[in-house]
Design a protein around this motif. Structure first.
Motif, PDB file in Angstrom:
ATOM      1  N   GLU A 152       0.813  -1.128  -0.014  1.00 32.06           N
ATOM      2  CA  GLU A 152       0.015  -0.051   0.054  1.00 32.06           C
ATOM      3  C   GLU A 152       0.837   1.136   0.146  1.00 32.06           C
ATOM      4  O   GLU A 152       0.805   2.227  -0.643  1.00 32.06           O
ATOM      5  CB  GLU A 152      -1.152  -0.012   1.157  1.00 32.06           C
ATOM      6  CG  GLU A 152      -2.032   1.184   1.105  1.00 32.06           C
ATOM      7  CD  GLU A 152      -2.805   1.204   2.515  1.00 32.06           C
ATOM      8  OE1 GLU A 152      -2.626   1.935   3.283  1.00 32.06           O
ATOM      9  OE2 GLU A 152      -3.754   0.151   2.472  1.00 32.06           O
ATOM     10  N   PRO A 153       1.935   1.397   0.669  1.00 29.53           N
ATOM     11  CA  PRO A 153       2.748   2.737   0.827  1.00 29.53           C
ATOM     12  C   PRO A 153       3.254   2.861  -0.463  1.00 29.53           C
ATOM     13  O   PRO A 153       3.594   3.978  -0.936  1.00 29.53           O
ATOM     14  CB  PRO A 153       3.677   2.227   2.194  1.00 29.53           C
ATOM     15  CG  PRO A 153       3.670   1.230   2.382  1.00 29.53           C
ATOM     16  CD  PRO A 153       2.297   0.436   1.933  1.00 29.53           C
ATOM     17  N   ALA A 154       3.801   1.820  -1.036  1.00 27.46           N
ATOM     18  CA  ALA A 154       4.725   1.978  -2.454  1.00 27.46           C
ATOM     19  C   ALA A 154       3.408   2.455  -3.315  1.00 27.46           C
ATOM     20  O   ALA A 154       3.875   3.240  -4.291  1.00 27.46           O
ATOM     21  CB  ALA A 154       5.188   0.814  -2.876  1.00 27.46           C
ATOM     22  N   VAL A 155       2.472   2.065  -3.400  1.00 26.86           N
ATOM     23  CA  VAL A 155       1.451   2.213  -4.408  1.00 26.86           C
ATOM     24  C   VAL A 155       1.082   3.714  -4.288  1.00 26.86           C
ATOM     25  O   VAL A 155       1.112   4.682  -5.118  1.00 26.86           O
ATOM     26  CB  VAL A 155       0.135   1.303  -4.264  1.00 26.86           C
ATOM     27  CG1 VAL A 155      -1.074   2.184  -5.318  1.00 26.86           C
ATOM     28  CG2 VAL A 155       0.559  -0.114  -4.812  1.00 26.86           C
ATOM     29  N   LEU A 156       0.802   4.061  -2.789  1.00 24.98           N
ATOM     30  CA  LEU A 156       0.384   5.504  -2.596  1.00 24.98           C
ATOM     31  C   LEU A 156       1.494   6.509  -3.069  1.00 24.98           C
ATOM     32  O   LEU A 156       1.223   7.597  -3.444  1.00 24.98           O
ATOM     33  CB  LEU A 156      -0.046   5.420  -1.102  1.00 24.98           C
ATOM     34  CG  LEU A 156      -0.756   7.030  -0.603  1.00 24.98           C
ATOM     35  CD1 LEU A 156      -1.866   7.211  -1.271  1.00 24.98           C
ATOM     36  CD2 LEU A 156      -0.781   6.933   0.926  1.00 24.98           C
ATOM     37  N   HIS A 157       2.757   6.138  -2.608  1.00 29.58           N
ATOM     38  CA  HIS A 157       3.650   7.086  -3.048  1.00 29.58           C
ATOM     39  C   HIS A 157       4.176   7.164  -4.340  1.00 29.58           C
ATOM     40  O   HIS A 157       4.346   8.448  -4.798  1.00 29.58           O
ATOM     41  CB  HIS A 157       5.195   6.504  -2.136  1.00 29.58           C
ATOM     42  CG  HIS A 157       6.201   7.522  -2.615  1.00 29.58           C
ATOM     43  ND1 HIS A 157       6.369   8.735  -2.084  1.00 29.58           N
ATOM     44  CD2 HIS A 157       7.177   7.281  -3.059  1.00 29.58           C
ATOM     45  CE1 HIS A 157       7.388   9.168  -2.444  1.00 29.58           C
ATOM     46  NE2 HIS A 157       8.093   8.412  -3.119  1.00 29.58           N
ATOM     47  N   ASN A 158       3.876   6.014  -5.225  1.00 30.55           N
ATOM     48  CA  ASN A 158       4.035   6.167  -6.462  1.00 30.55           C
ATOM     49  C   ASN A 158       2.969   7.079  -7.291  1.00 30.55           C
ATOM     50  O   ASN A 158       3.443   7.968  -8.229  1.00 30.55           O
ATOM     51  CB  ASN A 158       4.074   4.894  -7.045  1.00 30.55           C
ATOM     52  CG  ASN A 158       4.747   4.947  -8.738  1.00 30.55           C
ATOM     53  OD1 ASN A 158       6.240   4.915  -8.856  1.00 30.55           O
ATOM     54  ND2 ASN A 158       4.014   4.593  -9.630  1.00 30.55           N
ATOM     55  N   LEU A 159       1.775   6.902  -6.788  1.00 31.62           N
ATOM     56  CA  LEU A 159       0.707   7.637  -7.283  1.00 31.62           C
ATOM     57  C   LEU A 159       0.894   9.216  -7.003  1.00 31.62           C
ATOM     58  O   LEU A 159       0.797  10.100  -7.889  1.00 31.62           O
ATOM     59  CB  LEU A 159      -0.637   7.152  -6.926  1.00 31.62           C
ATOM     60  CG  LEU A 159      -0.852   5.931  -7.453  1.00 31.62           C
ATOM     61  CD1 LEU A 159      -2.362   5.579  -6.629  1.00 31.62           C
ATOM     62  CD2 LEU A 159      -1.231   5.966  -8.741  1.00 31.62           C
ATOM     63  N   LYS A 160       1.342   9.619  -5.749  1.00 32.45           N
ATOM     64  CA  LYS A 160       1.550  10.886  -5.263  1.00 32.45           C
ATOM     65  C   LYS A 160       2.547  11.629  -6.379  1.00 32.45           C
ATOM     66  O   LYS A 160       2.598  12.662  -6.534  1.00 32.45           O
ATOM     67  CB  LYS A 160       1.863  10.841  -4.042  1.00 32.45           C
ATOM     68  CG  LYS A 160       1.847  12.460  -3.421  1.00 32.45           C
ATOM     69  CD  LYS A 160       2.267  12.299  -1.673  1.00 32.45           C
ATOM     70  CE  LYS A 160       2.472  13.644  -1.256  1.00 32.45           C
ATOM     71  NZ  LYS A 160       2.668  13.641   0.159  1.00 32.45           N
ATOM     72  N   VAL A 161       3.741  10.676  -6.487  1.00 33.50           N
ATOM     73  CA  VAL A 161       5.000  11.344  -7.066  1.00 33.50           C
ATOM     74  C   VAL A 161       4.390  11.755  -8.506  1.00 33.50           C
ATOM     75  O   VAL A 161       4.584  12.661  -9.005  1.00 33.50           O
ATOM     76  CB  VAL A 161       6.102  10.551  -6.998  1.00 33.50           C
ATOM     77  CG1 VAL A 161       7.057  10.795  -7.892  1.00 33.50           C
ATOM     78  CG2 VAL A 161       6.653  10.587  -5.745  1.00 33.50           C
ATOM     79  N   ARG A 162       3.776  10.795  -9.084  1.00 30.71           N
ATOM     80  CA  ARG A 162       3.544  11.009 -10.531  1.00 30.71           C
ATOM     81  C   ARG A 162       2.482  12.042 -10.307  1.00 30.71           C
ATOM     82  O   ARG A 162       2.518  12.978 -11.509  1.00 30.71           O
ATOM     83  CB  ARG A 162       2.800   9.612 -11.104  1.00 30.71           C
ATOM     84  CG  ARG A 162       3.795   8.674 -11.395  1.00 30.71           C
ATOM     85  CD  ARG A 162       3.136   7.528 -11.812  1.00 30.71           C
ATOM     86  NE  ARG A 162       2.221   7.512 -13.284  1.00 30.71           N
ATOM     87  CZ  ARG A 162       2.860   7.356 -14.311  1.00 30.71           C
ATOM     88  NH1 ARG A 162       4.157   7.232 -14.486  1.00 30.71           N
ATOM     89  NH2 ARG A 162       2.250   7.840 -15.339  1.00 30.71           N
ATOM     90  N   PHE A 163       1.508  12.236  -9.575  1.00 32.91           N
ATOM     91  CA  PHE A 163       0.285  13.252  -9.551  1.00 32.91           C
ATOM     92  C   PHE A 163       0.831  14.672  -9.465  1.00 32.91           C
ATOM     93  O   PHE A 163       0.617  15.512  -9.986  1.00 32.91           O
ATOM     94  CB  PHE A 163      -1.006  12.710  -8.903  1.00 32.91           C
ATOM     95  CG  PHE A 163      -1.760  13.599  -8.764  1.00 32.91           C
ATOM     96  CD1 PHE A 163      -2.692  13.787  -9.995  1.00 32.91           C
ATOM     97  CD2 PHE A 163      -2.219  14.378  -7.706  1.00 32.91           C
ATOM     98  CE1 PHE A 163      -3.836  14.765  -9.900  1.00 32.91           C
ATOM     99  CE2 PHE A 163      -3.332  15.229  -7.829  1.00 32.91           C
ATOM    100  CZ  PHE A 163      -4.062  15.392  -8.953  1.00 32.91           C
TER     101      PHE A 163
END
Length: 1829
Positions: free
Chosen positions: A82-93
């Motif tokens: 979950e944290p990896a997915v959340l962080h990756n989405l946040k960085v991209r967004f």
């Protein structure tokens, strides 16, 4: 390896955080098994101790390496949690502004709450045809994948778009449909794709509303099936809707709105057509003012109303039906304002003449009293009786609202039905793509029946999603032959059973609805009794008995039971419906309710094969009779369940594609990410479940080649085998000991979670160690180099410093010594000057003093002298007196004394005498005395001499002084006299002085006054001058300022004028290019429509006309000759003539406006030309009449002149023949050999020239003889005149009389004689000139012989020199000499050939002139000479040879052979076949030569027919073989050459500048083909555009692979993990394209164009267009692919561009402008490579990237992704700095370049030097029916 081994020092982990959900931290020391606490340091620098769970001892999740952060696919992450997915989405967004991310098969879309430029036509074109993993994530990529799989797998597709309200579901679905409509097009001209898109604004207006979370929230679910035919073009669509939120019609929460259509109506109330609706402001109506927010920021409801009406019109809803819809909607609004007055607690009434109800009844066309009655009453039916019961005010309000909801729901279904009818396919549907836009999982503070149904639907969709993901995983494992182990994943079937199974929630709800006294409370108790403590997913809230909790897959949701039964029943009073159905004035209203009693069962199919889902969800279809009462009792829950089952059946029968929309924050802030809200939605939409399923198996997957390329650094040389698969296996077994952590498939290696990170760590450590070693070595080498440089520099510096110091010391010493010397001389000079000054002063003082003293001494001496004289005389007298007295006394005393002494002496002497010794002593003393005396005498003599000298000197001095004194005395005497005279004069002068003093006093007084005046005047003048000077200075400064200003203004004006001129020039050029581009685009559109017209006409012919047996259709191309402009369409058969007569008005008229204008212009010109020709004809007739009258007056030609003309013709014919023979012999002799000896004596050419010289001399003699003969004939004619006067025996007496009268005119005879004489002289001068030319040629030949002799001698000398050289040098020298000799010989031969060509052309011209004159003479002679004269008159017998035919550069053909000509030369000519060996442009030359002949014949019909057939033939062949590059290039070249020929030989001066005289003779004489030139130019433009399209189609598949993906420089680009969506490998396989493939293709294009003889300027334009396509496609893909934006890829691109530039240099095309088209790509590559940290870097980027737009620069910086850990990401602050610096730049907001853009083409005039008369027609063309003229 064990997972715990990764928890080492500096490893980064994620720890839970209540605010940010997850926080990043770093381990401060290694973790050891058994540790209960982790020492961590947060990113902000704070240290903390993280306690592990003592039960699970679960370690915090590890953070992915930075290189993987921002990946396109979440499954590519090494650690899937979950944290990896959340962080990756946040960085991209947040950082990269990327809203789309893949998560396996799911596309995660985050709503940016901002308009982004990523949905344009260019983006659609960029994604069209691309593989899903090759491009950055996008909704278009999902749509393309669905479209591609539909075509490839022949299977229907579905795109499931889900998410909560405000997440962007509707927009995503809309963009997916727009993609299908744009990419596929429609199968007919009905514009189905436009209708599909037009359904969106209608459905949004009636089904969307503003909520607190979304301004355009869809309040219903819809599933749109887009139908396609066998060619996968859109043919229709069908829409299913689900669970419309009817309650919104009558109630809106705070800050929310009703459906958009109501506010659109209120905003358009002022329109004339809406006056009858009696609408007003939205705040006036109860149903639109409850939310308190009637306006949406940035939305114009009136404008949206216009769009809605336009969409309705496009979908076929007529204006009357539209007004009916608006009447119903307005009636609903007025119904909401109906109020009730309570009569008692159980009854109420409507106020009398209540205005809102009156308006409602007027609009609905129903009776007021009836409606007012049934709004306040209801009918109760029992088994025996029917009762009418009044209802309370509250029940009446509820009944009113229920009626409004029911009307709106039926209207919604009716509109959906009509939309489906408009979108219904007219042909059979082959396949479809469904787009499901459905609500996501919802949980609020108060959840009711709507949320229950929505979450139930999401449970079903999640189950289908999980099964599909599980199935895909299983298929992947089976495909790769990996051992399959069952993965434990969440199955939500128990939750679904709880809802829909027997005795489930819905079943109990339906049962309770059937109960007479059923209530929400009793239903809740049944739920508790049935499921509480029996089902783990069902719970009861602690503090409520009217609610229940269900554990859904996403979260627990508490539902309030209140309102469930009412909403499930959806009760509407039947009496109210009957009143509405009884409306007679409003026909649309009964239509809404006519099928209510005939509702189909949801399990039965509609006629179109689709299934309705509910009363409020989909159109009620027709049902079987007898089911009305039964089906009418179906509850909403039951209908929804059935609809959902049908939907799941549809989805299971298709291949699903998932789009999960995420709402980043609840405040609609752009690009603001709320982690808590995002995690909630990620859990709810199944993204984390996908991650969990992937992580449970082998989530990371690499192909063997990718693994080898990435981890080649971990292998040793001996580990690398030829078999990549075995190599990877061997290496992995060494690197990872636990074999369960990976599996080897057929084509891929599968890794468990975390293993890729471990391999990345090993790789990074290896690279770090290698880097350290390289750095150590390089730094050591650099330091050694630096030390050696420093030491060398120090020694050099020391040497130079010491030398400098020594030089400085020597210089100091020299300067010191020089200073001393200077000081010495200076001091000496100073002292000497002082001394000299003092000496001079002293001498002057001494002189003065001495003079004074001398003068004083002299005065004293003078006084003393005079005193002495006086004293002398006095003393002398006294002395003499005293002397005499004393002398007397002395003498007396002497005498006395002497007497006494003498007496004494005598006494003594007497005594001495007596002694001898006495004498001796005396003697000795005397000697001494004598000597002393002698010495004294000498001294006295000396003194005497000196005194004498002194005395002589004194005497001289005295004499001089005496002389001086005498002179002084004399002078004094004279001065005394002068003084006397002066005294007299002084007296007179004193008198004069007195007078002058008086005058002086007067003058001084005058002077004083004058001086005072002068001073005053001077003062005034000076003051005036100063003022003038000041003014002058000011004027000068002002003048200078003015001059400077004028100069500056002039310079500024000049600069501004120049700038304006440049800008205007550029603007004019841009306008010209835009106009040219617009015109060429119109031509392109015209050609497309023309082709479409022809296709439709062919289809119509095939459908309408059925040819009879034995009937053969004949070609009627000759019908095109009726009009000059029939070339614009294809020629059809003769049978279709009536159709053709009607079609131009219907089809052509709106398409060919430019042609119509040309026709008008041409008609005007033709009328003017007709009038001028008529005037010319009249004038010619008058001239002819006058000439005829003069001819009648003038006597006819005499016989002598006729005889002379006949003789002249015969001799010219003989001369012509001789010249031709000589010319043939000369050509034959010249073609026999080309050797240098051709001009040597004895050679054939030499002999021919000598023979010509001899023949010329003989010809001269013959001419002389002919002159004599002519003279004798004249004499004989004179003698024959006299007898003929008296004889009348001639056959024609009148003729003889006329001849005699002619001969009597002697003047005419003399004139004839003079003319003959002049002719002879002319012939003699021509012969003389020819003789001279032959002599000159003879001299030149002799000179050449001499030069050849000299050359021979020089060659012999060189040969002798070469023999003396060594063998190698001899060979080299001989080769060099031979090359030089051959070069010189070639140049000489070329010069000779040019001279001979000139001679041949000259002779030909002379022959043609002679032939023309002979022809004219023949005509005149045949008209004027009678047979009798020819017989009777004596004529010298001469030979009459046949005139030889000369080729004029024309081709003749018969009218009936025109189609054969077009067929053989155009339609059946293949560029690869016969055309390869032809002269470039030969078909064009042949066609023009045919046109020339038709022009020569003055046959306008033939010219028009030929040109029209030619143009139509070219169009046909291009239509037939338009995708073949060689064909298109061949006909583009020939069309341009044909156009140039029409210009070159048009006769216009501008085109005749470069023509030879012979070519000017070939110009067209009768017709002006300027209009056809324009048509041919348009045709050439169309061919060019078709050529560009062919180029683009060929190059398009190569560009991305060759320019971006292929590694031209191997090993530079790193390979990163790819995840589930595989991108194209950068390793070149056999089927992939490389840069060499592109260059080979470019070479092929260039060689073909050169072979076809295309104009060089046109080739440059084609190359420029090709390079633009390459650059645009490459840059567009770069901007859409995050994996391509790295430093190494920038280097690859720059290398590839340099190879393309090298190709341009090789082909000499650098000035074509092609390189400039690559500038945006070059700058993008440079942007990837430059530093991106400081403000200086930002300034450099802004100045460097002037060819890129701001959007492109920011996009590249956002996409920049490090491939290795050593690269750094671009900071967000740096990107903001770039945006601030570029905010003033005015450029296009468009992100992508227009890859379809075609530069406007020009065809510069390029005349041909080829002579038309020299063109030969090959027999291979099959044109034997045409003949040369």
């Amino acid at each position: 390896m064990a997972a715990s081994e990764l928890y080492t020092k500096y490893a980064r982990v994620w720890i839970p955080d209540p605010e940010e959900v997850w926080k990043s931290a770093e381990l401060l020391k290694d973790y050891k098994p058994g540790d209960k606490v982790l020492q961590l340091r947060l990113e902000e620098g704070k240290d903390l101790e993280y306690c592990l769970d003592p039960k699970t001892k679960e370690l915090p999740p590890l953070r992915n390496p930075d290189i993987l952060v921002g990946e396109n696919d979440l499954t590519a992450l090494s650690y899937l949690h979950e944290p990896a997915v959340l962080h990756n989405l946040k960085v991209r967004f947040i950082d990269s502004k990327l809203i789309y991310t893949y998560c396996g098969i799911v596309l995660v879309a985050i709503n940016p709450y901002e308009q982004l430029p990523i949905y344009g036509e260019d983006i659609i074109n960029a994604y069209s045809g691309q593989n899903m993993g090759d491009m950055d994530p996008h909704i278009f990529a999902v749509a393309e994948e669905a479209y591609k799989q539909m075509a490839r797998d022949e299977r229907n597709q579905s795109i499931i778009v889900s998410g909560e309200s405000g997440a962007g579901k509707t927009v995503s679905a809309k963009y997916a449909m727009r993609y299908f409509a744009t990419v596929s097009g429609s199968a007919s001209e009905a514009n189905v794709e436009e209708k599909v898109l037009a359904s969106n604004p209608i459905m949004e207006s009636i089904g969307n509303a503003k909520t607190t979370r979304n301004d355009n929230s869809s309040r219903f679910g819809k599933y749109i099936e887009i139908g396609f035919d066998k060619r996968y073009r859109i043919i229709g669509a069908n829409m299913r809707t689900y669970l419309l939120e009817k309650s919104r019609v009558v109630f809106q929460a705070e800050e929310e709105r009703n459906y958009h259509i109501f506010y659109q109506l209120c905003a358009s109330a002022a329109l004339p057509e809406f006056k009858t609706l009696r609408l007003g402001n939205a705040n006036y109506f109860h149903y639109t003012k409850q939310g308190g927010s009637p306006v949406i920021d940035g939305v114009d409801d009136a404008k949206e109303m216009v769009n809605t009406r336009q969409a309705c019109t496009l979908l076929g809803i007529s204006d009357s039906y539209q007004m009916g819809i608006f009447r119903i909607l307005a009636g609903i609004l007025h119904l909401g304002n109906v109020e009730f007055v309570s009569r008692d607690s159980d009854s109420c009434t409507v106020p009398p003449k209540h205005e809102p109800l009156t308006i409602f009844c007027d609009l609905m066309g129903v009776e007021y009293e009836e409606m007012a009655h049934w709004l306040c009453h209801r009918k109760l039916a029992t088994a025996t009786e029917t009762y009418i019961k009044p209802i309370s005010k509250l029940h009446a309000i509820n009944a009113r609202d229920a009626l409004a909801k029911h009307i709106y729901a039926n209207l919604f279904n009716w509109i959906v039905d009509h939309v489906n009818k408009a979108l219904h396919a007219t042909v059979k549907q082959h396949s479809f793509i469904g787009v499901l836009d459905i609500y996501g999982f919802e949980t609020f503070e108060i959840n009711s029946f709507e949320q229950f149904c929505i979450n139930y639907a999401n449970e079903k969709l999640q189950q289908q999603f999980n099964m599909h993901v599980f199935k895909l995983e299983q298929e992947e494992y089976m495909k790769e032959q990996i051992p399959w182990t069952l993965i434990d994943f969440y199955d939500n079937q128990p939750c679904i059973n709880l809802i829909e199974a027997k005795m489930g929630v819905l079943d109990l709800l339906d049962e309770e609805c059937k109960m007479p006294k059923g209530s929400d409370d009793s239903w809740a108790q049944k739920l508790y009794n049935t499921h509480l403590n029996k089902c783990a997913l069902f719970e009861k809230p602690r503090l409520s008995n009217k609610a229940f909790i269900i554990k859904h897959f996403a979260d627990k949701v508490e539902y309030q039971c209140e309102g469930f039964l009412e909403k499930n029943k959806d009760t509407v009073y039947e009496e109210q419906i009957k009143v509405l159905k009884s409306s007679k004035k409003f026909k649309l209203l009964p239509e809404l309710f006519q099928d209510e009693e005939k509702v189909l069962s949801p399990t039965s199919a509609t006629p179109s094969g689709r299934v309705p889902l509910s009363r409020t969800a989909v159109k009620p279809a027709k049902a079987r009779p007898g089911q009305a009462s039964k089906e009418h009792k179906k509850t909403v829950g039951h209908q929804f369940r059935n609809s959902l089952h049908l939907l799941m059946e549809t989805l299971n029968a298709t291949t699903p594609h998932y789009v999960r929309c995420i709402k980043p924050n609840d405040f609609k802030f752009p690009f603001t990410f709320d982690e808590k809200r995002a995690v909630q939605q990620l859990r709810a939409c199944g993204v984390l479940e996908t991650i969990r399923i992937s992580a449970a198996g082998f989530p990371s997957r690499w192909t063997y080649q990718e693994f080898f390329s990435r981890y080649r650094v971990l292998m040793k040389q001996r580990d690398v085998l030829g078999d990549r698969k075995q190599t990877c296996k061997n290496v992995l077994e060494k690197l990872i000991q636990d074999k369960d952590k990976y599996q080897f498939g057929k084509t891929k290696i599968f890794f468990r979670a975390g293993q890729v990170a471990y391999l990345e760590k090993i790789r990074a450590d290896k690279l770090r160690a290698a880097c350290i070693r390289i750095q150590k070595t390089i730094r050591g080498w650099l330091m050694r180099k630096k030390y050696m440089r420093m030491r060398k520099a120090a020694v050099t510096i020391q040497r130079h410093v010491r030398g400098y110091q020594a030089r400085c010391y020597a210089k100091f010493l020299r300067r010191t010594r020089a200073a001393i010397t200077i000081q010495k001389f200076q001091r000496m000079y100073v002292v000497r000057k002082r001394y000299q000054r003092m000496r001079a002063t002293t001498i002057a003082l001494q002189a003065l003093l001495r003079g004074y003293m001398v003068r004083n001494k002299y005065q004293m001496m003078l006084r003393e002298h005079k005193t002495v004289i006086i004293q002398k005389h006095v003393r002398g007298w006294l002395a003499r007196l005293h002397y005499c007295r004393i002398l007397k006394a002395i003498v007396y005393l002497q005498c006395c004394y002497r007497r006494m002494m003498a007496k004494r002496e005598l006494k003594k002497l007497k005594i001495e005498a007596r002694s001898v010794e006495r004498y001796k002593k005396l003697h000795i003393g005397l000697e001494n005395k004598i000597m002393q005396l002698q010495r004294k005498i000498d001294e006295q003599n000396k003194e005497y001499k000196s005194l004498l000298e002194k005395m002589s000197n004194l005497e001289i001095t005295y004499s001089t002084e005496t002389e001086k004194l005498r002179n002084d005395v004399e002078r004094l005497r004279m001065s005394e006299e002068e003084a006397k005279n002066a005294t007299n004069r002084v007296i007179s002068l004193q008198e004069e002085i007195a007078k002058l003093r008086k005058e002086l006093h007067q003058t001084q007084s005058e002077k004083k006054t004058i001086e005072e005046w002068a001073d005053k005047y001077k003062h005034d003048t000076e003051q005036l001058v100063s003022e003038l000077k000041e003014q002058n200075t000011l004027l000068k400064t002002e003048k200078e300022d003015l001059n400077r200003r004028i100069h500056d203004q002039a310079r500024e004006i000049t600069e501004s004028m120049e700038r304006k001129l440049v800008e205007e020039t550029k603007q004019l050029e841009l306008d010209l290019n835009d106009e040219r581009l617009r015109y060429q685009n119109l031509l392109n559109e015209f050609s497309r429509l023309e082709e479409r017209y022809d296709d439709l006409k062919d289809e119509m012919n095939l459908m309408v006309s059925i040819p009879k047996p034995g009937h053969k259709r004949t070609d009627s191309t000759h019908s095109s000759n009726e009009s000059e402009y029939t070339f614009s369409s294809e020629i059809t058969e003769a049978e279709d003539l009536p159709v053709r007569m009607e079609e131009p008005s219907e089809k052509k008229a709106p398409l060919d406006m430019s042609l119509f204008l040309k026709l008008q212009k041409r008609v005007t010109e033709l009328e003017q030309e007709k009038q001028s020709l008529q005037d010319e004809l009249d004038r010619k007739e008058e001239q002819a009449l006058r000439a005829k009258a003069k001819e009648e007056e003038r006597p006819p030609m005499r016989g002598a002149e006729l005889e002379y003309e006949s003789l002249k013709r015969q001799e010219l014919e003989s001369e012509n023949k001789k010249l031709k023979n000589e010319l043939n012999e000369l050509q034959k002799a010249l073609t026999e050999t080309r050797a240098p000896e051709v001009t040597a004596p004895g050679a054939p050419a030499y002999r021919v020239l000598l023979d010509q010289l001899t023949s010329v001399s003989e010809e001269l003699e013959v001419r002389k003889e002919e002159v004599l003969i002519l003279r004798s004939q004249l004499v004989s004619q004179k003698e024959a005149i006299q007898p003929k006067e008296d004889k009348n025996t001639m056959t024609d007496a009148t003729l003889l009389l006329e001849d005699v009268q002619k001969m009597k005119d002697k003047g005419e005879i003399a004139q004839a004689y003079i003319g003959l004489k002049e002719t002879n002289r002319l012939l003699e001068s021509q012969l003389q000139s020819q003789k001279k030319s032959h002599e000159n040629e003879l001299e030149s030949l002799r000179g050449e012989i001499q030069s050849l002799k000299e050359e021979n001698n020089r060659q012999q000398q060189l040969l002798a020199q070469n023999l003396q050289l060594p063998p190698e040098a001899r060979i080299e020298a001989s080769l060099q000499h031979e090359i030089t000799r051959l070069t010189n010989e070639n140049l000489d031969l070329m010069e000779q050939l040019e001279k001979q060509d000139k001679t041949v052309r000259k002779l030909k011209k002379q022959l043609k002139v002679f032939a023309k004159k002979i022809g004219e003479l023949e005509v005149g002679q045949m008209e004027n000479i009678s047979p009798g004269q020819i017989i009777d008159e004596p004529i010298r017998p001469v030979n009459i040879p046949r005139k030889e035919k000369d080729f004029q550069g024309m081709l003749e053909y018969k009218r009936e052979d025109e189609q054969k000509l077009v067929k053989n030369l155009i339609l059946e000519l293949k560029p690869r076949g016969v055309a390869v060996n032809l002269i470039p442009g030969l078909p064009a030359y042949i066609l023009f030569m045919c046109v020339r002949h038709a022009d020569y014949l003055n046959d306008d019909q033939k010219v028009r027919s030929l040109l029209t057939s030619t143009i139509n033939g070219i169009k046909k062949v291009l239509k037939k073989r338009g995708d073949d590059f060689e064909t298109v290039s061949f006909w583009l070249s020939n069309t341009c050459r044909f156009l140039h020929c029409l210009k070159q030989y048009s006769g216009e001066e501008g085109f005749m500048k470069h023509n030879t005289p012979r070519q000017n003779e070939h110009c067209l004489t009768n017709f002006d083909l300027a209009e056809y030139r324009q048509v041919l130019s348009d045709l050439a433009i169309q061919i060019y555009q078709q050529l560009v399209r062919v180029l683009e189609n060929i190059l398009q598949p190569m560009i991305v692979s060759g320019m971006l993906e292929h590694e031209t420089i191997q090993g530079v680009s790193g390979v990163k993990p790819t995840g589930l969506r595989k991108r194209t490998s950068s390793i070149a396989d056999e089927g992939t394209y490389t840069l060499d493939s592109i260059i080979r293709q470019l070479n092929s294009f260039h060689s073909v164009m050169c072979q076809h003889g295309m104009d060089p300027e046109l080739i440059k334009q084609v190359v420029k267009q090709m390079f633009y396509i390459i650059g645009a496609v490459t840059l567009n893909n770069l901007l859409l692919r995050k994996d391509m934006c790295s430093w190494s890829k920038g280097m690859q691109i720059r290398y590839n561009v340099s190879q393309l530039e090298e190709w341009l240099r090789d082909k000499n095309l650098m000035n074509s402008g092609a390189k400039e088209t690559l500038e945006p790509l070059i700058q993008a590559a440079q942007l990837l490579q430059v530093k991106k940290k400081t403000d200086e870097d930002a300034e450099a980027i802004c100045s460097m990237c002037n060819a890129l737009t701001t959007a492109q620069i920011v996009k590249v910086l956002n996409l920049y992704t490090p491939v290795n850990e050593f690269e750094e990401r671009v900071l967000v602050s740096f990107i903001r700095t770039i945006q601030v610096r570029l905010r003033d730049r005015k450029d296009s907001p468009q992100l992508l370049m227009d890859a379809k853009h075609i530069f406007p083409v020009t065809f510069p005039f390029n005349p041909s030097s080829l002579a038309l008369e020299t063109i030969q027609i090959p027999a291979s063309l099959g044109l034997g029916f045409i003949s040369r003229v």
